[in-house]
Design a protein around this motif. Structure first.
Motif, PDB file in Angstrom:
ATOM      1  N   VAL A  53       0.824  -1.201   0.000  1.00 35.26           N
ATOM      2  CA  VAL A  53       0.000   0.000   0.000  1.00 35.26           C
ATOM      3  C   VAL A  53       0.863   1.258   0.000  1.00 35.26           C
ATOM      4  O   VAL A  53       0.581   2.210  -0.739  1.00 35.26           O
ATOM      5  N   GLN A  54       1.918   1.275   0.818  1.00 33.54           N
ATOM      6  CA  GLN A  54       2.814   2.426   0.827  1.00 33.54           C
ATOM      7  C   GLN A  54       3.509   2.599  -0.521  1.00 33.54           C
ATOM      8  O   GLN A  54       3.778   3.715  -0.956  1.00 33.54           O
ATOM      9  N   GLY A  55       3.766   1.484  -1.177  1.00 34.65           N
ATOM     10  CA  GLY A  55       4.344   1.548  -2.516  1.00 34.65           C
ATOM     11  C   GLY A  55       3.403   2.197  -3.501  1.00 34.65           C
ATOM     12  O   GLY A  55       3.805   3.054  -4.313  1.00 34.65           O
ATOM     13  N   PHE A  56       2.125   1.830  -3.459  1.00 37.62           N
ATOM     14  CA  PHE A  56       1.127   2.448  -4.333  1.00 37.62           C
ATOM     15  C   PHE A  56       0.987   3.940  -4.044  1.00 37.62           C
ATOM     16  O   PHE A  56       0.785   4.746  -4.946  1.00 37.62           O
ATOM     17  N   VAL A  57       1.080   4.296  -2.751  1.00 35.12           N
ATOM     18  CA  VAL A  57       1.010   5.711  -2.379  1.00 35.12           C
ATOM     19  C   VAL A  57       2.147   6.481  -3.043  1.00 35.12           C
ATOM     20  O   VAL A  57       1.947   7.576  -3.586  1.00 35.12           O
ATOM     21  N   LYS A  58       3.344   5.914  -3.026  1.00 31.89           N
ATOM     22  CA  LYS A  58       4.511   6.574  -3.620  1.00 31.89           C
ATOM     23  C   LYS A  58       4.366   6.751  -5.128  1.00 31.89           C
ATOM     24  O   LYS A  58       4.873   7.709  -5.703  1.00 31.89           O
ATOM     25  N   THR A  59       3.660   5.833  -5.785  1.00 30.22           N
ATOM     26  CA  THR A  59       3.492   5.948  -7.242  1.00 30.22           C
ATOM     27  C   THR A  59       2.502   7.043  -7.621  1.00 30.22           C
ATOM     28  O   THR A  59       2.420   7.423  -8.793  1.00 30.22           O
ATOM     29  N   GLY A  60       1.743   7.547  -6.655  1.00 26.68           N
ATOM     30  CA  GLY A  60       0.763   8.596  -6.937  1.00 26.68           C
ATOM     31  C   GLY A  60      -0.584   8.068  -7.398  1.00 26.68           C
ATOM     32  O   GLY A  60      -1.451   8.847  -7.810  1.00 26.68           O
ATOM     33  N   LEU A  61      -0.793   6.763  -7.311  1.00 27.90           N
ATOM     34  CA  LEU A  61      -2.024   6.164  -7.805  1.00 27.90           C
ATOM     35  C   LEU A  61      -3.252   6.685  -7.060  1.00 27.90           C
ATOM     36  O   LEU A  61      -4.239   7.082  -7.699  1.00 27.90           O
ATOM     37  N   PHE A  62      -3.206   6.711  -5.736  1.00 25.66           N
ATOM     38  CA  PHE A  62      -4.382   7.115  -4.970  1.00 25.66           C
ATOM     39  C   PHE A  62      -4.677   8.597  -5.138  1.00 25.66           C
ATOM     40  O   PHE A  62      -5.836   9.010  -5.193  1.00 25.66           O
ATOM     41  N   ASP A  63      -3.632   9.402  -5.226  1.00 24.38           N
ATOM     42  CA  ASP A  63      -3.818  10.832  -5.445  1.00 24.38           C
ATOM     43  C   ASP A  63      -4.481  11.075  -6.798  1.00 24.38           C
ATOM     44  O   ASP A  63      -5.384  11.903  -6.937  1.00 24.38           O
ATOM     45  N   PHE A  64      -4.065  10.326  -7.799  1.00 28.09           N
ATOM     46  CA  PHE A  64      -4.655  10.432  -9.141  1.00 28.09           C
ATOM     47  C   PHE A  64      -6.139  10.052  -9.114  1.00 28.09           C
ATOM     48  O   PHE A  64      -6.987  10.773  -9.649  1.00 28.09           O
ATOM     49  N   LEU A  65      -6.448   8.928  -8.489  1.00 28.21           N
ATOM     50  CA  LEU A  65      -7.828   8.457  -8.461  1.00 28.21           C
ATOM     51  C   LEU A  65      -8.738   9.438  -7.737  1.00 28.21           C
ATOM     52  O   LEU A  65      -9.846   9.743  -8.203  1.00 28.21           O
ATOM     53  N   SER A  66      -8.275   9.931  -6.586  1.00 32.66           N
ATOM     54  CA  SER A  66      -9.114  10.830  -5.799  1.00 32.66           C
ATOM     55  C   SER A  66      -9.381  12.137  -6.544  1.00 32.66           C
ATOM     56  O   SER A  66     -10.517  12.605  -6.615  1.00 32.66           O
ATOM     57  N   LYS A  67      -8.353  12.737  -7.133  1.00 30.68           N
ATOM     58  CA  LYS A  67      -8.520  14.011  -7.835  1.00 30.68           C
ATOM     59  C   LYS A  67      -9.324  13.839  -9.122  1.00 30.68           C
ATOM     60  O   LYS A  67     -10.127  14.704  -9.496  1.00 30.68           O
ATOM     61  N   LYS A  68      -9.116  12.746  -9.808  1.00 32.08           N
ATOM     62  CA  LYS A  68      -9.833  12.484 -11.058  1.00 32.08           C
ATOM     63  C   LYS A  68     -11.332  12.378 -10.811  1.00 32.08           C
ATOM     64  O   LYS A  68     -12.144  12.952 -11.556  1.00 32.08           O
ATOM     65  N   LEU A  69     -11.707  11.663  -9.781  1.00 32.57           N
ATOM     66  CA  LEU A  69     -13.124  11.422  -9.519  1.00 32.57           C
ATOM     67  C   LEU A  69     -13.810  12.618  -8.870  1.00 32.57           C
ATOM     68  O   LEU A  69     -14.934  12.965  -9.222  1.00 32.57           O
ATOM     69  N   THR A  70     -13.132  13.265  -7.934  1.00 36.64           N
ATOM     70  CA  THR A  70     -13.777  14.368  -7.218  1.00 36.64           C
ATOM     71  C   THR A  70     -13.912  15.619  -8.066  1.00 36.64           C
ATOM     72  O   THR A  70     -14.720  16.491  -7.758  1.00 36.64           O
ATOM     73  N   GLY A  71     -13.165  15.734  -9.161  1.00 34.87           N
ATOM     74  CA  GLY A  71     -13.251  16.907 -10.020  1.00 34.87           C
ATOM     75  C   GLY A  71     -14.519  16.975 -10.842  1.00 34.87           C
ATOM     76  O   GLY A  71     -14.771  17.968 -11.526  1.00 34.87           O
ATOM     77  N   LEU A  93      -9.593  -2.649   0.335  1.00 35.04           N
ATOM     78  CA  LEU A  93      -8.360  -3.110  -0.303  1.00 35.04           C
ATOM     79  C   LEU A  93      -7.096  -2.528   0.313  1.00 35.04           C
ATOM     80  O   LEU A  93      -6.063  -3.195   0.350  1.00 35.04           O
ATOM     81  N   ILE A  94      -7.176  -1.276   0.770  1.00 34.79           N
ATOM     82  CA  ILE A  94      -5.954  -0.607   1.221  1.00 34.79           C
ATOM     83  C   ILE A  94      -5.963  -0.327   2.721  1.00 34.79           C
ATOM     84  O   ILE A  94      -5.099   0.384   3.215  1.00 34.79           O
ATOM     85  N   THR A  95      -6.921  -0.857   3.453  1.00 32.05           N
ATOM     86  CA  THR A  95      -7.129  -0.698   4.896  1.00 32.05           C
ATOM     87  C   THR A  95      -7.755   0.659   5.218  1.00 32.05           C
ATOM     88  O   THR A  95      -7.593   1.634   4.478  1.00 32.05           O
ATOM     89  N   ASN A  96      -8.454   0.703   6.344  1.00 34.68           N
ATOM     90  CA  ASN A  96      -9.182   1.913   6.727  1.00 34.68           C
ATOM     91  C   ASN A  96      -8.273   3.098   7.010  1.00 34.68           C
ATOM     92  O   ASN A  96      -8.578   4.243   6.645  1.00 34.68           O
ATOM     93  N   ASP A  97      -7.134   2.866   7.657  1.00 39.01           N
ATOM     94  CA  ASP A  97      -6.262   3.996   7.989  1.00 39.01           C
ATOM     95  C   ASP A  97      -5.643   4.624   6.743  1.00 39.01           C
ATOM     96  O   ASP A  97      -5.562   5.849   6.632  1.00 39.01           O
ATOM     97  N   VAL A  98      -5.231   3.818   5.778  1.00 40.92           N
ATOM     98  CA  VAL A  98      -4.637   4.362   4.548  1.00 40.92           C
ATOM     99  C   VAL A  98      -5.695   5.101   3.727  1.00 40.92           C
ATOM    100  O   VAL A  98      -5.415   6.138   3.118  1.00 40.92           O
ATOM    101  N   ALA A  99      -6.926   4.589   3.716  1.00 35.90           N
ATOM    102  CA  ALA A  99      -8.002   5.271   2.999  1.00 35.90           C
ATOM    103  C   ALA A  99      -8.209   6.672   3.562  1.00 35.90           C
ATOM    104  O   ALA A  99      -8.371   7.642   2.811  1.00 35.90           O
ATOM    105  N   LEU A 100      -8.168   6.787   4.884  1.00 39.06           N
ATOM    106  CA  LEU A 100      -8.369   8.093   5.510  1.00 39.06           C
ATOM    107  C   LEU A 100      -7.165   9.009   5.292  1.00 39.06           C
ATOM    108  O   LEU A 100      -7.328  10.213   5.076  1.00 39.06           O
ATOM    109  N   LEU A 101      -5.978   8.455   5.361  1.00 36.32           N
ATOM    110  CA  LEU A 101      -4.781   9.253   5.093  1.00 36.32           C
ATOM    111  C   LEU A 101      -4.774   9.772   3.655  1.00 36.32           C
ATOM    112  O   LEU A 101      -4.166  10.812   3.357  1.00 36.32           O
ATOM    113  N   THR A 102      -5.455   9.068   2.767  1.00 36.48           N
ATOM    114  CA  THR A 102      -5.515   9.472   1.361  1.00 36.48           C
ATOM    115  C   THR A 102      -6.579  10.525   1.115  1.00 36.48           C
ATOM    116  O   THR A 102      -6.334  11.535   0.438  1.00 36.48           O
ATOM    117  N   PHE A 103      -7.784  10.322   1.674  1.00 37.99           N
ATOM    118  CA  PHE A 103      -8.922  11.159   1.297  1.00 37.99           C
ATOM    119  C   PHE A 103      -9.239  12.299   2.251  1.00 37.99           C
ATOM    120  O   PHE A 103      -9.793  13.315   1.827  1.00 37.99           O
TER     121      PHE A 103
END
Length: 369
Positions: A53-71, A93-103
């Motif tokens: 999960v931390q690896g996916f965070v580093k790739t920018g995947l979650f940031d991309f998904l969140s900004k793409k959808l919320t726009g 999929l990414i656990t509750n704490d990571v979801a909150l740290l992302t969104f």
């Protein structure tokens, strides 16, 4: 001294677990049996998931998904609905704490200056992450622990948690009426994402983790693949996992193992729990949070009552602010925002969470789960 205080404050649960493990050693002196207390598969798979999960965070995947959808949303309620749904399903999929740290940070940026909307959206996101994460074995640490300890099959796990998860989703959707429906405008967000080599590496590791959870692969293979991939492609990622949480697990495994080794104590605790597994686990979660509660009680609850424990610690994540450690993440993130109204957040959070908890407990007893 200040560093010690900061550590005690930051890792309170770990410190409590360590003290309990240490105290239990006076009851059951250290021996080779201690190594048998620890569920190594839980520790290994949890570590591998953290790395992934931390690896996916580093790739920018979650940031991309969140900004793409919320726009794409033009009202505060529709945007809040998108954020809440993202937290609910991503937490699986990414656990509750990571979801909150992302969104939650994204929510703070989107609704800055609209305090009523901001507070209620973050509260609903927190509930969504806690409720959504209970639907899968990898959604949160307590699920992974119970899934492994009681040797659940994926089918049995989903059969147990799907009804309460669907009800939780319905409650969240109805709760969106609490969000004021105002027009919003935000600039077009440039959402771009180009998969890198590391993205595919972490995708492979995640697939291996899922196969290990499903017991298609031995957890040692999962651990070996994760370590090898990290050492070859991204060594710095090995500093990212929450090692304090892993150490907490080890301490609780030792504590429960030592206490369980004393028949009189084990029988006494088992007697208290008998027929009350769901309510006791739910209530205890309000005080010590649901992860340590699951680790402590699993040693005293028989396999035929494991569903009650599983449901109890999951819905027990609602209620107090410390019932789920993920909730503390939301509170800390909100508290750091400009003009944060901590008292109002705490009051609304508590009222909403206990209301949802009451509905879920009632549903467990009334509906044929």
């Amino acid at each position: 001294m200040n560093k010690v205080k900061e550590f005690l404050k930051a890792e309170t649960v770990l410190c409590i677990a360590f003290v309990l493990a240490l105290a239990s050693m006076f009851i059951t002196p250290p021996s080779a049996d201690y190594f048998g207390y620890i569920d190594y598969s839980v520790i290994a798979i949890l570590f591998c998931l953290m790395v992934t999960v931390q690896g996916f965070v580093k790739t920018g995947l979650f940031d991309f998904l969140s900004k793409k959808l919320t726009g794409r949303f033009k009202s505060s309620r529709s945007l809040s609905a998108a954020l809440v749904l993202l937290c609910f399903f991503m937490a699986m999929l990414i656990t509750n704490d990571v979801a909150l740290l992302t969104f939650v940070p994204l929510t703070l940026a989107l609704f800055g200056g609209r305090e009523k909307i901001l507070i209620r959206c973050v509260i609903l996101e927190t509930a969504a992450a806690n409720l959504g994460s209970m639907a899968t074995p990898i959604g949160n640490p307590q699920n992974l622990s119970i899934y492994s300890y009681y040797n659940y099959s994926l089918g049995d796990f989903f059969l147990t948690m799907l009804p309460i998860s669907l009800l939780s989703l319905l409650i969240l959707m109805l709760s969106l009426v609490l969000i004021p429906n105002e027009k919003i405008s935000h600039g077009e967000t440039a959402a771009k994402f180009s998969p890198t080599r590391n993205f595919f590496v972490y995708a492979v590791i995640f697939a291996v983790c899922v196969c290990s959870v499903a017991r298609f692969l031995d957890y040692r293979i999962c651990l070996l693949v994760t370590l090898a991939a990290a050492l070859i492609f991204d060594r710095k990622i090995l500093a990212k996992p929450d090692y304090a949480l892993l150490a907490t697990f080890v301490c609780f495994f030792i504590f429960v193992g030592n206490i369980s080794a004393v028949p009189a104590v084990s029988d006494f605790i088992g007697g208290i729990l008998s027929g009350r597994e769901m309510l006791v686990s739910c209530a205890l979660s309000q005080i010590i949070s649901n992860v340590p509660c699951a680790l402590m009680l699993s040693g005293f609850i028989a396999a035929e009552n494991s569903n009650a424990l599983l449901i109890g610690v999951n819905i027990g994540g609602m209620g107090t602010l410390i019932a789920s450690l993920a909730s503390l993440i939301s509170f800390k993130l909100y508290s750091r925002s400009d003009k944060a109204k901590k008292g109002r957040f705490f009051a609304e959070f508590t009222v909403y969470n206990f209301a949802v908890l009451a509905v879920l407990i009632l549903a467990v007893y009334i509906l044929p789960f």
